[in-house]
Design a protein around this motif. Sequence first.
Motif, PDB file in Angstrom:
ATOM      1  N   ALA A 202       0.829  -1.209   0.000  1.00 53.32           N
ATOM      2  CA  ALA A 202       0.000   0.000   0.000  1.00 53.32           C
ATOM      3  C   ALA A 202       0.864   1.260   0.000  1.00 53.32           C
ATOM      4  N   GLU A 203       1.942   1.248   0.766  1.00 47.63           N
ATOM      5  CA  GLU A 203       2.843   2.405   0.820  1.00 47.63           C
ATOM      6  C   GLU A 203       3.553   2.611  -0.513  1.00 47.63           C
ATOM      7  N   LEU A 204       3.945   1.521  -1.146  1.00 53.95           N
ATOM      8  CA  LEU A 204       4.664   1.620  -2.422  1.00 53.95           C
ATOM      9  C   LEU A 204       3.755   2.107  -3.552  1.00 53.95           C
ATOM     10  N   ILE A 205       2.543   1.583  -3.588  1.00 52.53           N
ATOM     11  CA  ILE A 205       1.655   1.893  -4.712  1.00 52.53           C
ATOM     12  C   ILE A 205       0.915   3.204  -4.494  1.00 52.53           C
ATOM     13  N   ALA A 206       0.796   3.634  -3.227  1.00 50.80           N
ATOM     14  CA  ALA A 206       0.272   4.954  -2.849  1.00 50.80           C
ATOM     15  C   ALA A 206      -1.014   5.329  -3.585  1.00 50.80           C
ATOM     16  N   PRO A 207      -2.123   4.613  -3.343  1.00 55.17           N
ATOM     17  CA  PRO A 207      -3.383   4.979  -4.007  1.00 55.17           C
ATOM     18  C   PRO A 207      -3.836   6.382  -3.621  1.00 55.17           C
ATOM     19  N   LYS A 208      -4.384   7.074  -4.588  1.00 60.17           N
ATOM     20  CA  LYS A 208      -4.826   8.462  -4.378  1.00 60.17           C
ATOM     21  C   LYS A 208      -6.352   8.518  -4.248  1.00 60.17           C
ATOM     22  N   PRO A 209      -6.867   9.551  -3.578  1.00 64.73           N
ATOM     23  CA  PRO A 209      -8.314   9.711  -3.498  1.00 64.73           C
ATOM     24  C   PRO A 209      -8.954   9.705  -4.883  1.00 64.73           C
ATOM     25  N   GLY A 210     -10.061   9.007  -4.987  1.00 63.00           N
ATOM     26  CA  GLY A 210     -10.801   8.934  -6.250  1.00 63.00           C
ATOM     27  C   GLY A 210     -10.381   7.783  -7.146  1.00 63.00           C
ATOM     28  N   GLU A 211      -9.321   7.068  -6.791  1.00 61.15           N
ATOM     29  CA  GLU A 211      -8.842   5.995  -7.666  1.00 61.15           C
ATOM     30  C   GLU A 211      -9.582   4.681  -7.406  1.00 61.15           C
ATOM     31  N   ARG A 212      -9.630   3.854  -8.465  1.00 60.78           N
ATOM     32  CA  ARG A 212     -10.197   2.520  -8.339  1.00 60.78           C
ATOM     33  C   ARG A 212      -9.052   1.545  -8.052  1.00 60.78           C
ATOM     34  N   ILE A 213      -9.260   0.694  -7.045  1.00 66.05           N
ATOM     35  CA  ILE A 213      -8.222  -0.221  -6.572  1.00 66.05           C
ATOM     36  C   ILE A 213      -8.725  -1.649  -6.734  1.00 66.05           C
ATOM     37  N   CYS A 214      -7.906  -2.495  -7.341  1.00 68.34           N
ATOM     38  CA  CYS A 214      -8.335  -3.868  -7.618  1.00 68.34           C
ATOM     39  C   CYS A 214      -7.284  -4.873  -7.156  1.00 68.34           C
ATOM     40  N   ASP A 215      -7.762  -6.001  -6.620  1.00 69.45           N
ATOM     41  CA  ASP A 215      -6.910  -7.157  -6.337  1.00 69.45           C
ATOM     42  C   ASP A 215      -7.561  -8.356  -7.014  1.00 69.45           C
ATOM     43  N   PRO A 216      -6.983  -8.847  -8.115  1.00 68.66           N
ATOM     44  CA  PRO A 216      -7.608  -9.936  -8.871  1.00 68.66           C
ATOM     45  C   PRO A 216      -7.476 -11.300  -8.213  1.00 68.66           C
ATOM     46  N   THR A 217      -6.669 -11.420  -7.155  1.00 67.52           N
ATOM     47  CA  THR A 217      -6.577 -12.661  -6.376  1.00 67.52           C
ATOM     48  C   THR A 217      -6.688 -12.262  -4.910  1.00 67.52           C
ATOM     49  N   CYS A 218      -7.849 -11.745  -4.514  1.00 65.90           N
ATOM     50  CA  CYS A 218      -7.933 -10.954  -3.286  1.00 65.90           C
ATOM     51  C   CYS A 218      -7.950 -11.744  -1.999  1.00 65.90           C
ATOM     52  N   GLY A 219      -8.075 -13.081  -2.039  1.00 65.98           N
ATOM     53  CA  GLY A 219      -8.094 -13.823  -0.789  1.00 65.98           C
ATOM     54  C   GLY A 219      -9.177 -13.283   0.131  1.00 65.98           C
ATOM     55  N   SER A 220      -8.822 -13.060   1.392  1.00 68.26           N
ATOM     56  CA  SER A 220      -9.801 -12.544   2.354  1.00 68.26           C
ATOM     57  C   SER A 220      -9.907 -11.026   2.325  1.00 68.26           C
ATOM     58  N   GLY A 221      -9.224 -10.370   1.388  1.00 69.39           N
ATOM     59  CA  GLY A 221      -9.411  -8.939   1.163  1.00 69.39           C
ATOM     60  C   GLY A 221      -8.521  -8.018   1.965  1.00 69.39           C
ATOM     61  N   SER A 222      -7.547  -8.572   2.689  1.00 68.43           N
ATOM     62  CA  SER A 222      -6.728  -7.751   3.582  1.00 68.43           C
ATOM     63  C   SER A 222      -5.905  -6.709   2.834  1.00 68.43           C
ATOM     64  N   LEU A 223      -5.373  -7.072   1.681  1.00 68.21           N
ATOM     65  CA  LEU A 223      -4.555  -6.133   0.915  1.00 68.21           C
ATOM     66  C   LEU A 223      -5.394  -4.952   0.431  1.00 68.21           C
ATOM     67  N   LEU A 224      -6.618  -5.219   0.005  1.00 70.24           N
ATOM     68  CA  LEU A 224      -7.512  -4.137  -0.405  1.00 70.24           C
ATOM     69  C   LEU A 224      -7.813  -3.206   0.769  1.00 70.24           C
ATOM     70  N   ILE A 225      -8.024  -3.780   1.947  1.00 72.13           N
ATOM     71  CA  ILE A 225      -8.309  -2.965   3.132  1.00 72.13           C
ATOM     72  C   ILE A 225      -7.120  -2.070   3.463  1.00 72.13           C
ATOM     73  N   LYS A 226      -5.904  -2.588   3.338  1.00 71.90           N
ATOM     74  CA  LYS A 226      -4.710  -1.782   3.607  1.00 71.90           C
ATOM     75  C   LYS A 226      -4.622  -0.607   2.628  1.00 71.90           C
ATOM     76  N   CYS A 227      -4.953  -0.850   1.376  1.00 68.77           N
ATOM     77  CA  CYS A 227      -4.935   0.238   0.385  1.00 68.77           C
ATOM     78  C   CYS A 227      -6.005   1.281   0.712  1.00 68.77           C
ATOM     79  N   ALA A 228      -7.177   0.819   1.145  1.00 66.57           N
ATOM     80  CA  ALA A 228      -8.234   1.754   1.533  1.00 66.57           C
ATOM     81  C   ALA A 228      -7.787   2.588   2.730  1.00 66.57           C
ATOM     82  N   ASN A 229      -7.135   1.942   3.689  1.00 70.44           N
ATOM     83  CA  ASN A 229      -6.652   2.665   4.870  1.00 70.44           C
ATOM     84  C   ASN A 229      -5.608   3.709   4.496  1.00 70.44           C
TER      85      ASN A 229
END
Length: 508
Positions: A202-229
């Motif tokens: 999440a720190e490396l990819i640094a998502p910005k407000p308004g962006e769409r974030i995708c995990d195509p192998t999301c497992g239980s979704g933890s990585l997506l939650i970290k990006c949202a945080n």
Amino acid sequence: MDKDTIPLLPVSQDDINSILWNACDTFRGTIDASEYKNYLLVMLFVKYVSDVWTEHYEELKKQYGDDKERILRRLERERFVLPTGCRFDDLYRQRNETNLGDIINKALEKIEESNKAKLSGVFRNIDFNSESNLGQTRDRNVRLKMLLEDFANSKLDLRPSRIGNLDVIGNAYEYLIAKFAAGAGKKAGEFYTPAEVSELIAELIAPKPGERICDPTCGSGSLLIKCANYVKRQGSNDYSLYGQENTGGTWALAKMNMFLHGVDSARIEWGDTIREPKLLEDDKLMRFEVVVANPPFSLDKWGADDVASDRFKRFERGIPPKGKGDFAFISHMIETTTLMNGRVAVVVPHGVLFRGSSEGKIRKQLIEENLLDAVIGLPSNLFFGTGIPAAILILKRNKIDNNVIFIDASRDYGDVKTQNNLRPKDIKNIVDAYKKREFVDKYAYLASFDEIKENDYNLNIPRYVDTFEEEEEINIQEVQSEIDLLEDELAGIKVKMSGYLQELGFEI
């Protein structure tokens, strides 16, 4: 003071975590951790929504008195609808029934039916009446009764007025998933990426407000939650989360994980991302500003034969080998990024960096298209179920130059029991090196396209980051003097030993 006006003491995160982990004793030694996690996490979900519903009911009762019909009409407009007879307390009151598993199953069906938009299909893969998982009727009833009693602990009061912050529940859910992963061995990699690795991505990819974030192998979704945080820490709640997961039970965990973190708008699809991508718009692949993933390493039988004529044209750079699906996921991720500012962060085994044949050709084309931005080597034994070291690849559209930063972070980690982990200082060092893109002795190197080409597009990190430690120069004269001294001491000891033996009457 009236007891109703006595302020409720908040429940601590540690209290909740401890109670939940102790509840696992009901299943330990009977069911594999990769299986019983589903029962614990579903019950946590039911307990939380029940406590929230109950508190809202009590608040409305103060406003509308005994007008139950009016109260229920108001509750139907809540974020979540809990049908009559489906609260945790309703299940707890029936804990001595002989068909307890069936009672719980029917309650879950009603909950799902009443919340189709958020939970459609979520509970279909969890069976509280399963003989194969929970034992024959008598044993099954005992285990389920114990589970309900564990969750009836008075300290496990999850009403908003007690927990104060929705993240307490989301954190508890993440805590349990992490604990289950530690005990699930190889199967853990199917549903969980270590929290610190997700934080790093999440720190490396640094998502910005308004962006769409995708995990195509999301497992239980933890990585997506970290990006949202990460976006939230920038002071914004403007983000959208998308994911796809192939395993039904894990997909259900991701759906519940999103709900418990307050992310109602997340779109999480169930299916095989390579064979049947489901995140589509106008029958084309959706595109995202940020795509992150920790796909299964070198997946065998990933679908090479099924995508030979892929209608989404994801594999025009080449089709990866049948027995290693790493570049299949990478190819998919790249083709789902926006053309102007899309970026990818993906965890890969080191073989992706240097293997030849079709993988070498794909890697070469990615570099020639100037998509590769960074190669980051991680320590070994970070991931559950495998001790091999991994790397993170960062790929970006519209780079401002054709350089690639190589970072060797393989020696920086904390050693916790049998699992290594990235410490906050390790994450900071990696992120700083990635952003600065400068030479750091034995740690980071900014390679030009020409250098990579000279290395025949091999991305093996030691080719770029020199971690060789020169041995200290040996002073031969000093070493010889030490040897002579030791030999003199040994000769003296031999003389003393000879004298002692003679005194004892032994012939020498």
